[in-house]
Design a protein around this motif. Structure first.
Motif, short mmCIF file in Angstrom:
data_model
loop_
_atom_site.label_atom_id
_atom_site.label_comp_id
_atom_site.label_asym_id
_atom_site.label_seq_id
_atom_site.Cartn_x
_atom_site.Cartn_y
_atom_site.Cartn_z
N GLN A 164 28.53 -20.95 13.61
CA GLN A 164 28.01 -21.26 14.89
C GLN A 164 28.80 -20.89 15.96
O GLN A 164 30.02 -20.81 15.83
CB GLN A 164 27.93 -22.61 14.94
N SER A 165 28.38 -20.28 17.11
CA SER A 165 29.17 -19.91 18.37
C SER A 165 28.56 -20.24 19.64
O SER A 165 27.32 -20.53 19.81
CB SER A 165 29.06 -18.12 18.04
N GLY A 205 23.74 -18.00 21.11
CA GLY A 205 23.25 -17.48 22.26
C GLY A 205 23.29 -16.13 22.69
O GLY A 205 23.63 -15.20 21.47
N ASN A 206 23.24 -15.75 23.91
CA ASN A 206 23.30 -14.35 24.31
C ASN A 206 24.52 -13.50 23.61
O ASN A 206 24.46 -12.43 23.16
CB ASN A 206 23.21 -14.11 25.74
N ASP A 207 25.83 -13.96 23.94
CA ASP A 207 26.91 -13.31 23.57
C ASP A 207 27.07 -13.54 22.22
O ASP A 207 27.65 -12.46 21.17
CB ASP A 207 28.12 -14.12 24.17
N VAL A 253 20.52 -16.50 14.46
CA VAL A 253 19.75 -17.95 14.51
C VAL A 253 19.87 -18.40 15.96
O VAL A 253 20.98 -18.66 16.75
CB VAL A 253 20.36 -18.89 13.63
N PRO A 254 18.81 -18.49 16.80
CA PRO A 254 18.83 -18.84 18.49
C PRO A 254 19.48 -20.19 18.58
O PRO A 254 19.01 -21.05 17.74
CB PRO A 254 17.26 -18.59 18.69
N ASN A 311 23.48 -10.14 25.02
CA ASN A 311 24.08 -9.80 26.66
C ASN A 311 22.79 -10.14 27.49
O ASN A 311 22.87 -9.55 28.95
CB ASN A 311 24.74 -8.74 26.72
N GLU A 312 21.43 -10.28 27.03
CA GLU A 312 20.38 -10.14 28.05
C GLU A 312 19.98 -11.72 28.36
O GLU A 312 20.30 -12.56 27.78
CB GLU A 312 19.11 -9.69 27.36
N THR A 313 19.49 -11.67 29.75
CA THR A 313 19.25 -13.20 30.23
C THR A 313 17.87 -13.22 30.59
O THR A 313 17.10 -12.34 31.57
CB THR A 313 20.01 -13.54 31.18
N LYS A 314 16.99 -14.13 30.04
CA LYS A 314 15.52 -14.55 30.43
C LYS A 314 15.49 -15.56 31.60
O LYS A 314 16.15 -16.66 31.51
CB LYS A 314 14.94 -14.97 29.47
#
Length: 403
Positions: A8-9, A106-108, A132-133, A351-354
């Motif tokens: 997990q991160s 997440g993104n990172d 895994v999101p 590294n992308e953001t919605k």
């Protein structure tokens, strides 16, 4: 022998361990996987060779992961940059016969997973890497939403509902403004979700401040005053990441986290001070901070179920030979709500953001519209209460004995 590692991160959620449960149970039941290990404290656990064998845990405690908030195995905010780091990771992978790697974040974190996948291809190492999101921020691209969002939305909707009732009761001769500070660095999904509590025109929140819309003090003060004039009180949800028109954060702390992100915090107190000094109105604010993302006692049933599913499907896809993907969620219908999973290339996520799209935001930029409500409401449906012991939730207590 083929072994797997799960880790997990990044910032935690109230359902990240539900995804861990999905991965671990699927891996334990898979004939192709001999052992499922968990890396303690994210990718740091790989470097430190701190790996716990899930096959040796009490099955009852593994079942409790579905109900346990935060990170049961420890998280991290380490960003991989050096060639030597990848050399070390794959030396350790080889030592422990790791053929499957599942990274929950997440993104990172998806960037980390992507780099590991790419390095494996570069050196010809046979490993399946799946993302895994996880993020309360709901800002991962190409997935309809992210596990963790539905539960924080439910928690904060209840919080703004109850906080508004409090300020309403005190507004006659005391506090007239209540501010709920929410998470959300670049995207305002979390703050926007508080709109789900609004059933009647006078209900809070009356104002929602989003990072997607530049903060204008004059327009903000004007709306606060008009709201108090109309209802006698004003309830506000403010994202920690709101910015002025020049792009500077309204509440930056002046230092960065380990991922290089500007540390935010204090938007509630900042706005409260502005309202007191400029308008002379007594204001209270609340900072849920960790509570909003670890409030498992009131998680959404939809969120928990999907968190488990994306974990289990990550294992299924990996066993089918897929690698270099994140498991995404695809909405099939709203009423009744139904979803399925899909594969999203890690390259498209890292590294992308919605952001909250303009079509979800009202014309004045200080609230969301029915399109957002239609999108978000199904995600907070149902309750998935943890078991209780002596009035307190019963959460997992794992041995995590290192191999």
């Amino acid at each position: 022998m083929k072994n797997a590692i799960y880790a997990q991160s990044g910032g935690v959620t109230s359902v990240i361990n539900a995804s861990a449960y999905g991965v671990i149970k699927a891996a334990l039941n898979a004939e192709e996987i001999d052992n499922i290990y968990v890396a303690i404290n994210g990718i740091n656990g790989v470097f430190n060779e701190e790996l716990a064998d899930m096959g040796k845990e009490d099955p009852e405690q593994i079942e409790l992961l579905k109900f346990t908030p935060s990170s049961a195995f420890g998280s991290c905010r380490r960003k991989l940059k050096e060639e030597s780091e990848f050399e070390e990771i794959f030396r350790i992978f080889d030592r422990y016969n790791i053929k499957y790697f599942f990274y929950n974040g997440g993104n990172d974190s998806m960037d980390t997973a992507n780099k590991i996948h790419q390095y494996a291809q570069k050196i010809g190492y046979d490993i399946k890497v799946m993302g895994v999101p996880k993020t309360v921020d709901n800002d991962l691209p190409e997935t309809d939403h992210t596990p963790g969002f539905g539960s924080i939305a439910k928690y904060l909707s209840v919080a703004i509902l109850e906080g508004t009732l409090d300020v309403k009761s005190m507004a006659a001769d005391s506090t007239k403004v209540f501010i709920l500070e929410t998470m959300g660095r670049h995207a305002g999904w979390v703050a926007a979700s508080t709109a789900l509590a609004k059933r009647h025109e006078s209900d809070g929140p009356h104002i929602i401040l989003l990072p997607e819309v530049p903060f204008n003090k004059e327009k903000f003060f004007e709306k606060v005053e008009k709201t108090i004039e109309k209802y006698g009180y004003c309830s506000i949800a403010a994202s920690e990441g709101i910015k002025y028109a020049d792009g500077t954060f309204v509440a930056a702390r002046g230092y960065k986290d380990n991922f290089g992100n500007v540390q935010l915090g204090g938007i509630g107190s900042t706005l409260a001070n502005l309202i007191r000094s400029e308008l002379g109105i007594k204001t209270h604010y609340a900072v849920p901070d960790y509570l909003q993302r670890s409030g498992r006692h009131i998680s959404s049933q939809v969120d928990v179920n999907e968190a488990i599913e994306v974990g289990a499907m990550a294992v299924k896809y990996a066993l089918e030979g897929k690698s270099g993907y994140m498991v995404g969620i695809e909405r099939l219908m709203n009423s009744p709500y139904m979803s399925t999973t899909k594969l999203i290339p890690l390259d498209n996520v890292a590294n992308e953001t919605k952001l909250v799209p303009p079509e979800f935001i009202t014309e004045d930029g200080m609230f969301v519209n029915e399109k957002f409500i239609e999108y978000a409401l199904p995600l907070i449906e149902g309750e998935y209460y943890p078991p209780y012991l002596n009035g307190i939730p019963l959460y997992a207590r794992l041995k995590l004995n290192r191999i």
